[in-house]
Design a protein around this motif. Structure first.
Motif, PDB file in Angstrom:
ATOM      1  N   ALA A 130      54.087  24.149 -58.163  1.00  0.00           N
ATOM      2  CA  ALA A 130      52.936  24.981 -58.531  1.00  0.00           C
ATOM      3  C   ALA A 130      51.681  24.131 -58.721  1.00  0.00           C
ATOM      4  O   ALA A 130      50.601  24.482 -58.242  1.00  0.00           O
ATOM      5  N   SER A 131      51.835  22.998 -59.388  1.00  0.00           N
ATOM      6  CA  SER A 131      50.693  22.142 -59.658  1.00  0.00           C
ATOM      7  C   SER A 131      50.057  21.630 -58.373  1.00  0.00           C
ATOM      8  O   SER A 131      48.838  21.728 -58.179  1.00  0.00           O
ATOM      9  N   PHE A 132      50.867  21.091 -57.477  1.00  0.00           N
ATOM     10  CA  PHE A 132      50.312  20.551 -56.234  1.00  0.00           C
ATOM     11  C   PHE A 132      49.748  21.647 -55.331  1.00  0.00           C
ATOM     12  O   PHE A 132      48.740  21.437 -54.650  1.00  0.00           O
ATOM     13  N   THR A 133      50.366  22.812 -55.348  1.00  0.00           N
ATOM     14  CA  THR A 133      49.857  23.926 -54.543  1.00  0.00           C
ATOM     15  C   THR A 133      48.487  24.370 -55.063  1.00  0.00           C
ATOM     16  O   THR A 133      47.545  24.561 -54.287  1.00  0.00           O
ATOM     17  N   LEU A 134      48.366  24.495 -56.383  1.00  0.00           N
ATOM     18  CA  LEU A 134      47.094  24.906 -56.963  1.00  0.00           C
ATOM     19  C   LEU A 134      46.013  23.854 -56.769  1.00  0.00           C
ATOM     20  O   LEU A 134      44.841  24.185 -56.535  1.00  0.00           O
ATOM     21  N   ILE A 135      46.390  22.582 -56.832  1.00  0.00           N
ATOM     22  CA  ILE A 135      45.421  21.516 -56.563  1.00  0.00           C
ATOM     23  C   ILE A 135      44.918  21.617 -55.129  1.00  0.00           C
ATOM     24  O   ILE A 135      43.728  21.455 -54.856  1.00  0.00           O
ATOM     25  N   ALA A 136      45.825  21.875 -54.206  1.00  0.00           N
ATOM     26  CA  ALA A 136      45.425  22.004 -52.802  1.00  0.00           C
ATOM     27  C   ALA A 136      44.399  23.120 -52.626  1.00  0.00           C
ATOM     28  O   ALA A 136      43.420  22.974 -51.888  1.00  0.00           O
ATOM     29  N   PHE A 137      44.600  24.245 -53.314  1.00  0.00           N
ATOM     30  CA  PHE A 137      43.634  25.337 -53.232  1.00  0.00           C
ATOM     31  C   PHE A 137      42.310  24.959 -53.890  1.00  0.00           C
ATOM     32  O   PHE A 137      41.241  25.287 -53.375  1.00  0.00           O
TER      33      PHE A 137
ATOM     34  N   MET B 167      36.713  30.069 -59.424  1.00  0.00           N
ATOM     35  CA  MET B 167      38.135  30.246 -59.218  1.00  0.00           C
ATOM     36  C   MET B 167      38.834  28.889 -59.049  1.00  0.00           C
ATOM     37  O   MET B 167      39.965  28.731 -59.481  1.00  0.00           O
ATOM     38  N   ALA B 168      38.151  27.930 -58.432  1.00  0.00           N
ATOM     39  CA  ALA B 168      38.741  26.606 -58.229  1.00  0.00           C
ATOM     40  C   ALA B 168      39.030  25.925 -59.566  1.00  0.00           C
ATOM     41  O   ALA B 168      40.060  25.258 -59.721  1.00  0.00           O
ATOM     42  N   TRP B 169      38.129  26.102 -60.524  1.00  0.00           N
ATOM     43  CA  TRP B 169      38.339  25.491 -61.842  1.00  0.00           C
ATOM     44  C   TRP B 169      39.528  26.118 -62.555  1.00  0.00           C
ATOM     45  O   TRP B 169      40.288  25.421 -63.236  1.00  0.00           O
ATOM     46  N   LEU B 170      39.704  27.425 -62.404  1.00  0.00           N
ATOM     47  CA  LEU B 170      40.862  28.097 -62.998  1.00  0.00           C
ATOM     48  C   LEU B 170      42.161  27.588 -62.370  1.00  0.00           C
ATOM     49  O   LEU B 170      43.135  27.327 -63.071  1.00  0.00           O
ATOM     50  N   MET B 171      42.154  27.426 -61.044  1.00  0.00           N
ATOM     51  CA  MET B 171      43.349  26.896 -60.370  1.00  0.00           C
ATOM     52  C   MET B 171      43.662  25.487 -60.854  1.00  0.00           C
ATOM     53  O   MET B 171      44.820  25.139 -61.074  1.00  0.00           O
ATOM     54  N   LEU B 172      42.623  24.683 -61.046  1.00  0.00           N
ATOM     55  CA  LEU B 172      42.838  23.328 -61.551  1.00  0.00           C
ATOM     56  C   LEU B 172      43.406  23.364 -62.964  1.00  0.00           C
ATOM     57  O   LEU B 172      44.326  22.607 -63.291  1.00  0.00           O
ATOM     58  N   ALA B 173      42.903  24.238 -63.809  1.00  0.00           N
ATOM     59  CA  ALA B 173      43.407  24.349 -65.183  1.00  0.00           C
ATOM     60  C   ALA B 173      44.877  24.751 -65.202  1.00  0.00           C
ATOM     61  O   ALA B 173      45.683  24.168 -65.939  1.00  0.00           O
ATOM     62  N   VAL B 174      45.250  25.721 -64.373  1.00  0.00           N
ATOM     63  CA  VAL B 174      46.650  26.144 -64.312  1.00  0.00           C
ATOM     64  C   VAL B 174      47.508  25.036 -63.723  1.00  0.00           C
ATOM     65  O   VAL B 174      48.649  24.826 -64.151  1.00  0.00           O
ATOM     66  N   ALA B 175      46.974  24.292 -62.757  1.00  0.00           N
ATOM     67  CA  ALA B 175      47.698  23.151 -62.183  1.00  0.00           C
ATOM     68  C   ALA B 175      47.994  22.102 -63.252  1.00  0.00           C
ATOM     69  O   ALA B 175      49.082  21.514 -63.275  1.00  0.00           O
ATOM     70  N   ILE B 176      47.052  21.879 -64.141  1.00  0.00           N
ATOM     71  CA  ILE B 176      47.254  20.909 -65.231  1.00  0.00           C
ATOM     72  C   ILE B 176      48.354  21.397 -66.169  1.00  0.00           C
ATOM     73  O   ILE B 176      49.246  20.620 -66.543  1.00  0.00           O
ATOM     74  N   VAL B 177      48.315  22.659 -66.537  1.00  0.00           N
ATOM     75  CA  VAL B 177      49.349  23.207 -67.422  1.00  0.00           C
ATOM     76  C   VAL B 177      50.721  23.104 -66.761  1.00  0.00           C
ATOM     77  O   VAL B 177      51.702  22.695 -67.399  1.00  0.00           O
ATOM     78  N   ALA B 178      50.804  23.437 -65.483  1.00  0.00           N
ATOM     79  CA  ALA B 178      52.082  23.364 -64.764  1.00  0.00           C
ATOM     80  C   ALA B 178      52.603  21.934 -64.712  1.00  0.00           C
ATOM     81  O   ALA B 178      53.807  21.682 -64.881  1.00  0.00           O
ATOM     82  N   GLU B 179      51.704  20.984 -64.506  1.00  0.00           N
ATOM     83  CA  GLU B 179      52.109  19.572 -64.450  1.00  0.00           C
ATOM     84  C   GLU B 179      52.583  19.092 -65.817  1.00  0.00           C
ATOM     85  O   GLU B 179      53.562  18.344 -65.918  1.00  0.00           O
TER      86      GLU B 179
END
Length: 108
Positions: free
Chosen positions: A41-48, A1-13
């Protein structure tokens, strides 16, 4: 799940960074909302993602993939030029991120 959050964080950024061009000349609401929402969104997802993954790996992947994504998207969307040194630089960034991720230092 962490990798998915990172991927979405990249797209948001990437979306947020590309939207910066839309507010560079004049105040426009939609690009401003994309910039603000994308970075939040990006920073929030990175934090998670950092709950599980190491900060060095997360930041390297986020920054490297974001840089490559923005560069490629800007070439496609805005007609910005990509020359051989730019492509080589992106390849080196991606290679560095792959080496870092493959080092086994991804989780804490």
């Amino acid at each position: 799940m962490a990798w998915l959050m990172l991927a979405v964080a990249i797209v948001a950024e990437v979306v947020a960074t590309l939207a910066l061009r839309g507010i560079s000349g004049a105040f426009r609401v939609v690009p401003l909302l994309l910039v603000t929402g994308g970075y939040v969104a990006s920073f929030t997802l990175i934090a998670f993602a950092l709950r599980t993954l190491n900060v060095g790996v997360v930041y390297a992947i986020w920054a490297g993939a974001g840089t490559a994504g923005v560069t490629i998207a800007a070439a496609l969307l805005y007609g910005e030029r990509l020359n051989l040194p730019a492509v080589a630089g992106m390849a080196l960034i991606v290679l560095g991120v792959v080496v870092l991720a493959a080092s086994g230092a991804t989780r804490h």
